[in-house]
Design a protein around this motif. Structure first.
Motif, PDB file in Angstrom:
ATOM      1  N   GLU A 158       0.826  -1.209   0.000  1.00  0.00           N
ATOM      2  CA  GLU A 158       0.000   0.000   0.000  1.00  0.00           C
ATOM      3  C   GLU A 158       0.864   1.266   0.000  1.00  0.00           C
ATOM      4  O   GLU A 158       0.470   2.296  -0.522  1.00  0.00           O
ATOM      5  CB  GLU A 158      -0.913   0.051   1.233  1.00  0.00           C
ATOM      6  N   THR A 159       2.036   1.194   0.601  1.00  0.00           N
ATOM      7  CA  THR A 159       2.924   2.355   0.666  1.00  0.00           C
ATOM      8  C   THR A 159       3.464   2.712  -0.703  1.00  0.00           C
ATOM      9  O   THR A 159       3.544   3.883  -1.069  1.00  0.00           O
ATOM     10  CB  THR A 159       4.102   2.079   1.628  1.00  0.00           C
ATOM     11  N   LEU A 160       3.836   1.689  -1.474  1.00  0.00           N
ATOM     12  CA  LEU A 160       4.478   1.935  -2.763  1.00  0.00           C
ATOM     13  C   LEU A 160       3.555   1.722  -3.961  1.00  0.00           C
ATOM     14  O   LEU A 160       3.978   1.854  -5.090  1.00  0.00           O
ATOM     15  CB  LEU A 160       5.719   1.057  -2.888  1.00  0.00           C
ATOM     16  N   GLY A 161       2.318   1.365  -3.720  1.00  0.00           N
ATOM     17  CA  GLY A 161       1.378   1.206  -4.812  1.00  0.00           C
ATOM     18  C   GLY A 161       1.372  -0.174  -5.446  1.00  0.00           C
ATOM     19  O   GLY A 161       0.845  -0.359  -6.527  1.00  0.00           O
ATOM     20  N   GLY A 162       1.960  -1.157  -4.784  1.00  0.00           N
ATOM     21  CA  GLY A 162       1.980  -2.530  -5.278  1.00  0.00           C
ATOM     22  C   GLY A 162       3.209  -3.258  -4.774  1.00  0.00           C
ATOM     23  O   GLY A 162       4.087  -2.654  -4.151  1.00  0.00           O
ATOM     24  N   PRO A 163       3.282  -4.552  -5.038  1.00  0.00           N
ATOM     25  CA  PRO A 163       4.471  -5.310  -4.630  1.00  0.00           C
ATOM     26  C   PRO A 163       5.700  -4.867  -5.423  1.00  0.00           C
ATOM     27  O   PRO A 163       5.637  -4.681  -6.635  1.00  0.00           O
ATOM     28  CB  PRO A 163       4.120  -6.764  -4.944  1.00  0.00           C
ATOM     29  N   VAL A 164       6.798  -4.690  -4.727  1.00  0.00           N
ATOM     30  CA  VAL A 164       8.033  -4.195  -5.346  1.00  0.00           C
ATOM     31  C   VAL A 164       8.903  -5.375  -5.768  1.00  0.00           C
ATOM     32  O   VAL A 164       9.140  -6.294  -4.987  1.00  0.00           O
ATOM     33  CB  VAL A 164       8.802  -3.297  -4.351  1.00  0.00           C
ATOM     34  N   ALA A 165       9.389  -5.337  -7.001  1.00  0.00           N
ATOM     35  CA  ALA A 165      10.273  -6.387  -7.513  1.00  0.00           C
ATOM     36  C   ALA A 165      11.721  -5.925  -7.605  1.00  0.00           C
ATOM     37  O   ALA A 165      12.639  -6.735  -7.526  1.00  0.00           O
ATOM     38  CB  ALA A 165       9.794  -6.852  -8.889  1.00  0.00           C
ATOM     39  N   GLU A 166      11.931  -4.616  -7.754  1.00  0.00           N
ATOM     40  CA  GLU A 166      13.287  -4.095  -7.955  1.00  0.00           C
ATOM     41  C   GLU A 166      13.349  -2.641  -7.497  1.00  0.00           C
ATOM     42  O   GLU A 166      12.417  -1.871  -7.737  1.00  0.00           O
ATOM     43  CB  GLU A 166      13.628  -4.184  -9.441  1.00  0.00           C
ATOM     44  N   VAL A 167      14.442  -2.271  -6.828  1.00  0.00           N
ATOM     45  CA  VAL A 167      14.652  -0.894  -6.392  1.00  0.00           C
ATOM     46  C   VAL A 167      16.094  -0.518  -6.708  1.00  0.00           C
ATOM     47  O   VAL A 167      17.021  -1.248  -6.375  1.00  0.00           O
ATOM     48  CB  VAL A 167      14.391  -0.712  -4.882  1.00  0.00           C
ATOM     49  N   ASN A 168      16.264   0.614  -7.352  1.00  0.00           N
ATOM     50  CA  ASN A 168      17.590   1.141  -7.702  1.00  0.00           C
ATOM     51  C   ASN A 168      17.572   2.653  -7.638  1.00  0.00           C
ATOM     52  O   ASN A 168      16.537   3.261  -7.422  1.00  0.00           O
ATOM     53  CB  ASN A 168      17.968   0.721  -9.132  1.00  0.00           C
ATOM     54  N   SER A 169      18.723   3.248  -7.892  1.00  0.00           N
ATOM     55  CA  SER A 169      18.787   4.674  -8.191  1.00  0.00           C
ATOM     56  C   SER A 169      18.783   4.776  -9.718  1.00  0.00           C
ATOM     57  O   SER A 169      18.846   3.758 -10.406  1.00  0.00           O
ATOM     58  CB  SER A 169      20.049   5.296  -7.591  1.00  0.00           C
ATOM     59  N   ALA A 170      18.710   5.985 -10.248  1.00  0.00           N
ATOM     60  CA  ALA A 170      18.647   6.129 -11.705  1.00  0.00           C
ATOM     61  C   ALA A 170      19.175   7.491 -12.135  1.00  0.00           C
ATOM     62  O   ALA A 170      19.321   8.399 -11.310  1.00  0.00           O
ATOM     63  CB  ALA A 170      17.206   5.963 -12.193  1.00  0.00           C
ATOM     64  N   VAL A 171      19.446   7.613 -13.412  1.00  0.00           N
ATOM     65  CA  VAL A 171      19.757   8.896 -14.036  1.00  0.00           C
ATOM     66  C   VAL A 171      18.779   9.042 -15.203  1.00  0.00           C
ATOM     67  O   VAL A 171      18.709   8.171 -16.071  1.00  0.00           O
ATOM     68  CB  VAL A 171      21.213   8.953 -14.548  1.00  0.00           C
TER      69      VAL A 171
END
Length: 138
Positions: free
Chosen positions: A30-43
């Motif tokens: 609920e915090t992120l809007g769905g189940p998270v599969a991957e988290v990174n930084s980006a440019v």
């Protein structure tokens, strides 16, 4: 012993990693809007302003079965040595607009996340259309 700016850089980088790990392993869907599969930084390049943005957190959902766009759940800023505020929120709104113009991602409900090791000043948040904002003071 590390001091001053070098101290902040080391701790800031590690804090960013901890927040990304938390988002991947412990954040409620609920915090992120769905189940998270991957988290990174980006440019991300911003053609309109001819600049680039470097969000500290980009959370993606699982790729869909078959055809379809992968859900982009959230973009965020993580700050170690300072409070987050309006300028950080403005920047995240701009980043969300940039990613909405990209193909290959479902950007219908991109959440904006701010995480800080400092408390947020009271009253800094203002309501804006087009998405939800979460603030974490850790």
């Amino acid at each position: 012993m590390i001091g001053g700016r070098a101290h902040a850089v080391v701790l800031g980088s590690r804090f960013e990693e901890l927040v990304r790990e938390w988002a991947l392993r412990f954040a409620a869907p609920e915090t992120l809007g769905g189940p998270v599969a991957e988290v990174n930084s980006a440019v991300l390049g911003d053609p309109a302003t001819r600049t680039s943005h470097e969000p500290d957190l980009v959370a993606l959902g699982a790729p869909p079965l078959g055809d379809g766009s992968r859900p982009l759940l959230a973009v965020g800023e993580v700050k170690w040595g300072r409070r987050v505020g309006e300028s950080d929120l403005d920047r995240l709104h701009r980043i969300r607009e940039v990613v909405r113009g990209r193909s290959g991602y479902d950007t219908g409900d991109v959440r904006l996340l701010l995480a800080s090791a400092e408390d947020s000043p009271t009253g800094w948040r203002r309501r804006r259309p087009g998405g939800r904002t979460s603030y974490w003071s850790i």
